[in-house]
Design an enzyme around this catalytic site. Sequence first.
Site, mmCIF file in Angstrom:
data_model
loop_
_atom_site.group_PDB
_atom_site.id
_atom_site.type_symbol
_atom_site.label_atom_id
_atom_site.label_comp_id
_atom_site.label_asym_id
_atom_site.label_seq_id
_atom_site.Cartn_x
_atom_site.Cartn_y
_atom_site.Cartn_z
ATOM 1 C CE LYS A 180 49.910 39.756 43.505
ATOM 2 N NZ LYS A 180 48.488 39.898 43.263
ATOM 3 C CE LYS A 188 52.594 39.118 36.189
ATOM 4 N NZ LYS A 188 51.267 38.754 36.556
ATOM 5 C CE LYS A 239 46.975 44.127 37.820
ATOM 6 N NZ LYS A 239 45.914 43.513 37.075
HETATM 7 P P1 TYM Z 1 45.089 39.300 37.116
HETATM 8 O O1 TYM Z 1 44.012 40.246 37.508
HETATM 9 O O2 TYM Z 1 46.451 39.517 37.675
HETATM 10 O O3 TYM Z 1 45.234 39.232 35.560
HETATM 11 C C1 TYM Z 1 44.082 39.016 34.737
HETATM 12 C C2 TYM Z 1 44.431 38.175 33.535
HETATM 13 O O4 TYM Z 1 45.453 38.817 32.770
HETATM 14 C C3 TYM Z 1 46.513 37.899 32.551
HETATM 15 N N1 TYM Z 1 47.778 38.663 32.515
HETATM 16 C C4 TYM Z 1 48.662 38.605 31.513
HETATM 17 N N2 TYM Z 1 48.656 37.922 30.360
HETATM 18 C C5 TYM Z 1 49.725 38.104 29.529
HETATM 19 N N3 TYM Z 1 50.757 38.909 29.807
HETATM 20 C C6 TYM Z 1 50.813 39.616 30.956
HETATM 21 N N4 TYM Z 1 51.848 40.419 31.200
HETATM 22 C C7 TYM Z 1 49.729 39.477 31.880
HETATM 23 N N5 TYM Z 1 49.443 40.023 33.088
HETATM 24 C C8 TYM Z 1 48.251 39.503 33.467
HETATM 25 C C9 TYM Z 1 46.455 36.938 33.721
HETATM 26 O O5 TYM Z 1 47.055 35.706 33.424
HETATM 27 C C10 TYM Z 1 44.977 36.778 33.924
HETATM 28 O O6 TYM Z 1 44.447 35.816 33.064
HETATM 29 N N6 TYM Z 1 43.838 35.505 40.098
HETATM 30 C C11 TYM Z 1 43.560 36.159 38.839
HETATM 31 C C12 TYM Z 1 42.125 36.642 38.728
HETATM 32 C C13 TYM Z 1 41.131 35.578 38.984
HETATM 33 C C14 TYM Z 1 40.778 34.524 38.083
HETATM 34 C C15 TYM Z 1 39.767 33.784 38.747
HETATM 35 C C16 TYM Z 1 41.230 34.159 36.801
HETATM 36 C C17 TYM Z 1 40.350 35.452 40.090
HETATM 37 N N7 TYM Z 1 39.535 34.361 39.949
HETATM 38 C C18 TYM Z 1 39.200 32.651 38.137
HETATM 39 C C19 TYM Z 1 40.644 33.042 36.196
HETATM 40 C C20 TYM Z 1 39.650 32.291 36.865
HETATM 41 C C21 TYM Z 1 44.479 37.357 38.709
HETATM 42 O O7 TYM Z 1 44.953 37.902 39.668
HETATM 43 O O8 TYM Z 1 44.622 37.798 37.434
#
Ligand code: TYM
Length: 335
Positions: free
Chosen positions: A118, A200, A203
């Site tokens: 990032k 991966k 968005k």
């Molecule tokens: P975020 O918002 O980027 O993504 C949310 C969830 O989606 C999963 N994910 C994917 N899984 C499979 N293939 C993909 N291409 C893909 N893109 C995203 C991510 O692994 C995630 O599980 N930091 C986290 C949000 C967060 C969080 C937490 C998660 C904040 N606090 C506490 C778990 C526990 C995040 O940015 O995910």
Amino acid sequence: MSETAEKKKVIFSAIQPSGTITLGNYLGALQNWVKLQDDYNCIYAVADLHAITVRQDPKAFRQNILNAYALFIACGIDTEKSPFFIQSHVHTHAELAWVLNCYTQFGELSRMTQFKDKSQKHADNINAGLFTYPSLMAADILLYQADLVPIGIDQKQHLELTRNIAERFNGIYGNTFRIPEAYIGETGAKIMSLQDPTKKMSKSDENVNSWVAILDKPDTIMKKFKRAVTDSEARVCVGEGKDGINNLIGIMSCVTGKTTDEITAEFEGKGYGDFKTAVGEAVVEKVRPIQERFDRLIADKAYLEEQYRKSAEFALRLSQRTLDKVMKKIGYVAR
Ligand code: TYM
């Protein structure tokens, strides 16, 4: 979930409210969240505090938070079973994050691949929040004494760090936090870009054809799948060097529940064009009822408000217990 609910394991997870919730988010995370609701005490959140590590337009941000909230309910999150709140409504998260920052090493945070990625992407805004983001994520999880955290593979490193922080704190002050484990689904753990299947699906990818949003219109979804990058072998089967087809088979399997073997047999002798159309159609069918529910929910602000208020009250009560324990152990004077 009631506070006296029988002793099922606790699950916590969250998703950032970006404008587009992708098929990757849905298959990698949300679909699992929904499935886990009956067997565990699940607590879920829209991670809006995390989202300001990149600049947000206030009006669009507010709408994105509500859209994400409505969309997750449309996907099947049931607030009667699983409190589902907006992170910024529960102040204990920011408070514990500060505390945990003081138990997290600079070197540990520097090694986070998401931070490195990032900061490359947003070279003009490498803010301290982007750097300390994993301590906030650790706070989210540890506040609820979660046993399991359903995530996609890309979040695994953050979870490892959460465990290290919790173990460090427990080592200094005695048992305070439960040590959580990652729950990574058998399928969908990493949905890849449709344009570059070695990356991966994300968005933040500038090429809009590389990802599919849950709220994309059917013809947009079909177009994106028809343009998906494949290989020159023209055989629908899993194999090395067939990242594009492997990914499409993975998506097909996730949305239809069919195994890889069943899919391979079904498309024996057929070309990639037919297969891509079939995957697109399966995804359209999967998201159609979600989109219909979303349209109804987003129009009902009062219902949404009732759900996120009730859930935030519950989350605050539960998380305050952990925070109080932490503050006492460190030596703060009780209020
Ligand atoms: P975020 O918002 O980027 O993504 C949310 C969830 O989606 C999963 N994910 C994917 N899984 C499979 N293939 C993909 N291409 C893909 N893109 C995203 C991510 O692994 C995630 O599980 N930091 C986290 C949000 C967060 C969080 C937490 C998660 C904040 N606090 C506490 C778990 C526990 C995040 O940015 O995910």
